[in-house]
Design an enzyme around this catalytic site. Structure first.
Site, PDB file in Angstrom:
ATOM      1  N   LYS A   1       1.145  10.828  19.743  1.00  0.00           N
ATOM      2  CA  LYS A   1      -0.311  10.891  19.862  1.00  0.00           C
ATOM      3  C   LYS A   1      -0.757  10.234  21.172  1.00  0.00           C
ATOM      4  O   LYS A   1      -0.114   9.312  21.665  1.00  0.00           O
ATOM      5  CB  LYS A   1      -0.980  10.190  18.676  1.00  0.00           C
TER       6      LYS A   1
ATOM      7  N   THR B   1      -4.472   6.756  18.264  1.00  0.00           N
ATOM      8  CA  THR B   1      -3.026   6.771  18.491  1.00  0.00           C
ATOM      9  C   THR B   1      -2.336   5.678  17.695  1.00  0.00           C
ATOM     10  O   THR B   1      -2.409   4.493  18.044  1.00  0.00           O
ATOM     11  CB  THR B   1      -2.724   6.616  19.993  1.00  0.00           C
ATOM     12  N   ASP B   2      -1.684   6.078  16.619  1.00  0.00           N
ATOM     13  CA  ASP B   2      -0.973   5.116  15.794  1.00  0.00           C
ATOM     14  C   ASP B   2       0.451   5.564  15.541  1.00  0.00           C
ATOM     15  O   ASP B   2       1.152   4.999  14.721  1.00  0.00           O
ATOM     16  CB  ASP B   2      -1.709   4.893  14.478  1.00  0.00           C
TER      17      ASP B   2
ATOM     18  N   ARG C   1     -11.202  -0.543   6.818  1.00  0.00           N
ATOM     19  CA  ARG C   1     -10.600  -1.606   7.632  1.00  0.00           C
ATOM     20  C   ARG C   1     -10.344  -1.125   9.052  1.00  0.00           C
ATOM     21  O   ARG C   1     -10.307  -1.934   9.987  1.00  0.00           O
ATOM     22  CB  ARG C   1      -9.368  -2.206   6.961  1.00  0.00           C
TER      23      ARG C   1
ATOM     24  N   LYS D   1       0.851  -1.189   0.000  1.00  0.00           N
ATOM     25  CA  LYS D   1       0.000   0.000   0.000  1.00  0.00           C
ATOM     26  C   LYS D   1       0.883   1.233   0.000  1.00  0.00           C
ATOM     27  O   LYS D   1       1.722   1.408   0.881  1.00  0.00           O
ATOM     28  CB  LYS D   1      -0.913   0.030   1.226  1.00  0.00           C
TER      29      LYS D   1
ATOM     30  N   GLN E   1     -13.490   8.936  10.660  1.00  0.00           N
ATOM     31  CA  GLN E   1     -13.274   7.627  11.257  1.00  0.00           C
ATOM     32  C   GLN E   1     -14.298   7.354  12.361  1.00  0.00           C
ATOM     33  O   GLN E   1     -14.713   6.206  12.559  1.00  0.00           O
ATOM     34  CB  GLN E   1     -11.846   7.484  11.771  1.00  0.00           C
TER      35      GLN E   1
END
Lengths: 330, 330
Positions: free
Chosen positions: B232, B227-228, B114, B69, B142
């Site tokens: 964050k 939080t990714d 997803r 991706k 989201q």
């Protein structure tokens, strides 16, 4: 937003070797001018009889193109089991100004072209000006590509070729003589070929020394192509002891190029590497300084070469209205 | 060799949320069944006002699909300067059996789908069976996607929503009520919303604690989406002290997820992480064990979710003759 799609045949028609040589020179110069980012590549190794698929990312700041090359190799059952080659490649170009996918092109010709061009760039920069004789150790596709490229930059009088497969060697002679009109002498031994060389090209999948140090005459320029990963080797590491060593990337060549072997054998230290070819092309470091010295160009291949070559193809396609536009979103 | 090209509109028509939830469940199970390789992603960070472009590779062994991706984000001038969104995505699928490029699809819908599905999978596995009230901290895209997904797996009676932007909040209420017929109560404070939650969803770009530990009532399931990456944060790390912590990937969540904060604050140790959601889905570890416990699902997102979702879209396209085939080489 439209993405240009380019088929293999279109790619073939869109670029000539002289342009690839220009693109590779540009890549080397950009690499040594803080114009390039090339993160470590990522890939998946598949179990035998399959090979691997690798993803190599390059960003050329000056022309704002980000390239991703997906290339597979070593899928030996592909032709019989799936009707496709054992290796394939696709290049994706993104506009660095917006992140948009601007082009998807078949990439199967580009590796061969830009690797051939790398040898030619090194010959122009490092071989003796009166060099006229080539020795080719290995006579496969990349050996031909080297001739096709070097023929653009040097007058080749004759080629002394060696291969461990006599049929391959004989076919190489026929093909090269008919395509370029350059006489090919089929050597009876590697030594016999190497001793004749003004320019020595090695393009094998060798995993041990093929060329002894005392065969190499003063003034030879060596184009070391075959070794691009740990475990491969083509040259006696002793050749490096008194040679002028130029690499495409010090980081890569000391890690997985031919240069790894003399470093590993303590025949040279990193300080003995003269520099990267981009530094020579930019005039920051001298190239060859005498007709007697042996020069070695160790080429492991860089993503930025794919980037500049694919960008040139893309520009030519746009200029000539070649290819198919596809709109992935409105 | 033909490559299937899928436009955004086709992708939209080719998959429904229920199938995405199935694909994400499959992804989590595969991840915990030695069926997945996900090398570290590579990317290029561009100078402001541009953002970054990332490349995430995933290999799902069981179905022999390799996905890459390419996604960009944060190009804030894109709409005005280039007429394209500030983030775009494309997914490339390769056949793991041959290395062939089988599909190029617009990927801009897949991240949202997803990620929404990941929340729904966690609700199914970890929320109380009688859960009926959702609190939504954050009311952007989201946040809506979470409702769309969770609505497939749980009967939602009402949603208590909070956003620091009252216009966004009000628009969320209008949209959710008209799309799903679920009443949305606009909370006057985060506390007011959180206290009502059976399921608490956080989907902000928060960079500090938004939810205090003593607001969270026993039995709440928390879906921590925002939080990714390092820097964050959405939750008071104290919430983790006595909660059952389930993550998508221990490696990722301890490095850059919400879980990093309580680890960093010595509120928990790695041993306090109950497990990865795939382990729960596979029945190797229990999920919720009482109606009183607080469960946290920390989702950082994995390449394998893109892989299984895009594969499903590809399969549906082939089955329904949707898309455009393009032959990059003969």
């Amino acid at each position: 937003m439209k993405t240009l799609l380019l088929k293999k045949d279109e790619v073939r028609r869109l670029i000539g070797m002289a342009e690839v040589i220009g693109a590779v020179e540009e890549a080397y110069k950009a690499f040594n001018s803080d114009q390039v980012e090339q993160p470590d590549y990522i890939g998946i190794d598949l179990p035998s009889p399959r090979g691997e698929i690798d993803f190599k990312l390059g960003y050329y700041k000056a022309n704002e193109v980000i390239s991703m090359k997906a290339s597979s190799g070593g899928f030996i059952d592909n032709p019989t089991a799936h009707g496709v080659p054992n290796g394939m490649a696709t290049i994706f170009l993104f506009d660095g100004r917006s992140g948009a996918l601007i082009c998807v092109m078949d990439g199967s010709l580009i590796l061969g072209l830009r690797t051939g061009a790398s040898g030619a760039v090194s010959v122009k920069a490092l071989a003796r000006k009166n060099a006229s004789t080539i020795a080719s150790i290995g006579t496969g596709n990349q050996a031909r590509m080297q001739i096709r490229a070097i023929n653009e930059t040097m007058k080749i009088e004759e080629i002394h070729a060696w291969d461990n497969n006599p049929d391959t060697l004989s076919k190489y002679k026929t093909d090269i003589e008919s395509e370029f009109g350059i006489p090919v002498i089929m050597a009876n031994s590697k030594k016999e070929a190497v001793e004749q060389a003004d320019v020595l090209i090695t393009t094998t999948r060798g995993k041990g020394s093929l060329v002894e140090a005392d065969w190499v005459k003063p003034g030879t320029h060596i184009v070391a192509i075959g070794t691009d990963q740990r475990g491969k080797q083509e040259l006696d590491p002793e050749i490096f002891r008194n040679a002028r060593i130029i690499v495409d990337s010090i980081a890569q060549c000391t890690e997985k190029g031919e240069t790894w072997h003399p470093l590993n054998g303590n025949i040279i230290t990193k300080d003995d590497i003269h520099g990267e070819i981009g530094e020579v092309l930019l005039g920051r470091k001298p190239g060859r300084e005498s007709d007697d010295e042996i020069t070695i160009f160790d080429s492991t291949g860089m993503a930025i070469q794919d980037n500049t070559t694919a960008s040139k193809i893309y520009q030519n396609a746009i200029a000539n209205n070649v290819g198919t536009f596809f709109q992935f979103f409105e």
